[in-house]
Motif scaffolding. Structure first.
Motif, PDB file in Angstrom:
ATOM      1  N   UNK A   3       0.950  -1.039  -0.578  1.00 40.75           N
ATOM      2  CA  UNK A   3       0.356  -0.392   0.050  1.00 40.75           C
ATOM      3  C   UNK A   3       1.012   1.284   0.015  1.00 40.75           C
ATOM      4  N   UNK A   4       2.007   1.542   1.071  1.00 37.98           N
ATOM      5  CA  UNK A   4       2.837   2.210   0.590  1.00 37.98           C
ATOM      6  C   UNK A   4       3.205   3.209  -0.846  1.00 37.98           C
ATOM      7  N   UNK A  52      -7.835  -9.352   1.514  1.00 38.41           N
ATOM      8  CA  UNK A  52      -8.363  -7.891   0.739  1.00 38.41           C
ATOM      9  C   UNK A  52      -8.317  -7.063   1.359  1.00 38.41           C
ATOM     10  N   UNK A  53      -7.336  -6.902   2.545  1.00 34.28           N
ATOM     11  CA  UNK A  53      -7.502  -5.446   3.832  1.00 34.28           C
ATOM     12  C   UNK A  53      -6.422  -4.804   3.004  1.00 34.28           C
ATOM     13  N   UNK A  54      -5.327  -5.703   2.329  1.00 31.56           N
ATOM     14  CA  UNK A  54      -4.014  -5.068   1.806  1.00 31.56           C
ATOM     15  C   UNK A  54      -4.289  -4.657   0.781  1.00 31.56           C
ATOM     16  N   UNK A  55      -5.052  -5.085  -0.313  1.00 27.10           N
ATOM     17  CA  UNK A  55      -5.607  -4.981  -1.664  1.00 27.10           C
ATOM     18  C   UNK A  55      -6.816  -3.965  -1.520  1.00 27.10           C
ATOM     19  N   UNK A  58      -4.433  -0.611  -0.496  1.00 28.88           N
ATOM     20  CA  UNK A  58      -3.137  -0.397  -2.027  1.00 28.88           C
ATOM     21  C   UNK A  58      -4.154   0.912  -2.819  1.00 28.88           C
ATOM     22  N   UNK A  59      -5.606   0.366  -2.963  1.00 31.09           N
ATOM     23  CA  UNK A  59      -6.893   1.181  -3.259  1.00 31.09           C
ATOM     24  C   UNK A  59      -7.086   2.469  -3.089  1.00 31.09           C
ATOM     25  N   UNK A  60      -7.576   2.229  -1.973  1.00 31.11           N
ATOM     26  CA  UNK A  60      -7.955   3.815  -1.245  1.00 31.11           C
ATOM     27  C   UNK A  60      -6.680   4.891  -2.401  1.00 31.11           C
ATOM     28  N   UNK A  61      -5.686   4.693  -1.706  1.00 29.27           N
ATOM     29  CA  UNK A  61      -4.924   5.973  -2.239  1.00 29.27           C
ATOM     30  C   UNK A  61      -4.908   6.347  -3.756  1.00 29.27           C
TER      31      UNK A  61
END
Length: 159
Positions: A3-4, A52-55, A58-61
């Motif tokens: 995500x970062x 799912x959390x990581x996906x 990753x989309x939120x930004x």
């Protein structure tokens, strides 16, 4: 790290992509980015797997990069040069104050819900919805500002 790294890539590219978008579409892009942010925050907190959390994280930004870029660019695009810098300073002040208040508010909401994060999730989702509503009510345009200013200065008030 995923995500970062994605966040850095999205923030770098958001300005470039939004420069290619036709003028006056920022309202719609910003509004639906607010809804996208709300949706993926909700999905992230209700994901059943770590993947799912990581996906979702990753989309939120994508949405937050678009919103930040639009919010910072609107004063410079649509306000006269004489006040564009001041308006951008006010926007920056608002973002700085929000970055101080938001964690405190989330902590208070978590305490109010007895340690449950459900209230905080709904608070974050509601921020995305408020963002959508704010963009949908946005009336932008240098021409509108200048026309209204001239009408006020001349004593003529036309609605």
């Amino acid at each position: 790290m995923i995500p970062a790294i994605a966040s850095v890539a999205f923030y770098i590219n958001a300005g470039y992509v939004l420069d290619k978008v036709k003028v006056r579409r920022e309202k719609w892009i910003g509004g639906f980015s607010g809804l996208g942010l709300a949706l993926f925050v909700y999905l992230m907190f209700h994901a059943e797997t770590v993947t799912g959390v990581i996906i979702y994280q990753t989309i939120i930004p994508i949405f937050s990069a678009v919103l930040s870029t639009i919010i910072f660019s609107l004063p410079l695009k649509y306000l006269p040069e004489a006040i564009g810098g001041t308006a951008l300073g006010v926007v920056n002040l608002g973002m700085q104050v929000a970055s101080f208040i938001a964690p405190l508010t989330i902590g208070l909401v978590i305490d109010a819900f007895g340690g449950s994060f459900n209230g905080a999730v709904w608070l974050l989702v509601s921020f995305g919805v408020v963002c959508f509503i704010a963009f949908m009510t946005l009336k932008s345009g240098k021409e509108n500002f200048m026309t209204e200013k001239m009408q006020v200065n001349s004593g003529v008030h036309i609605k």
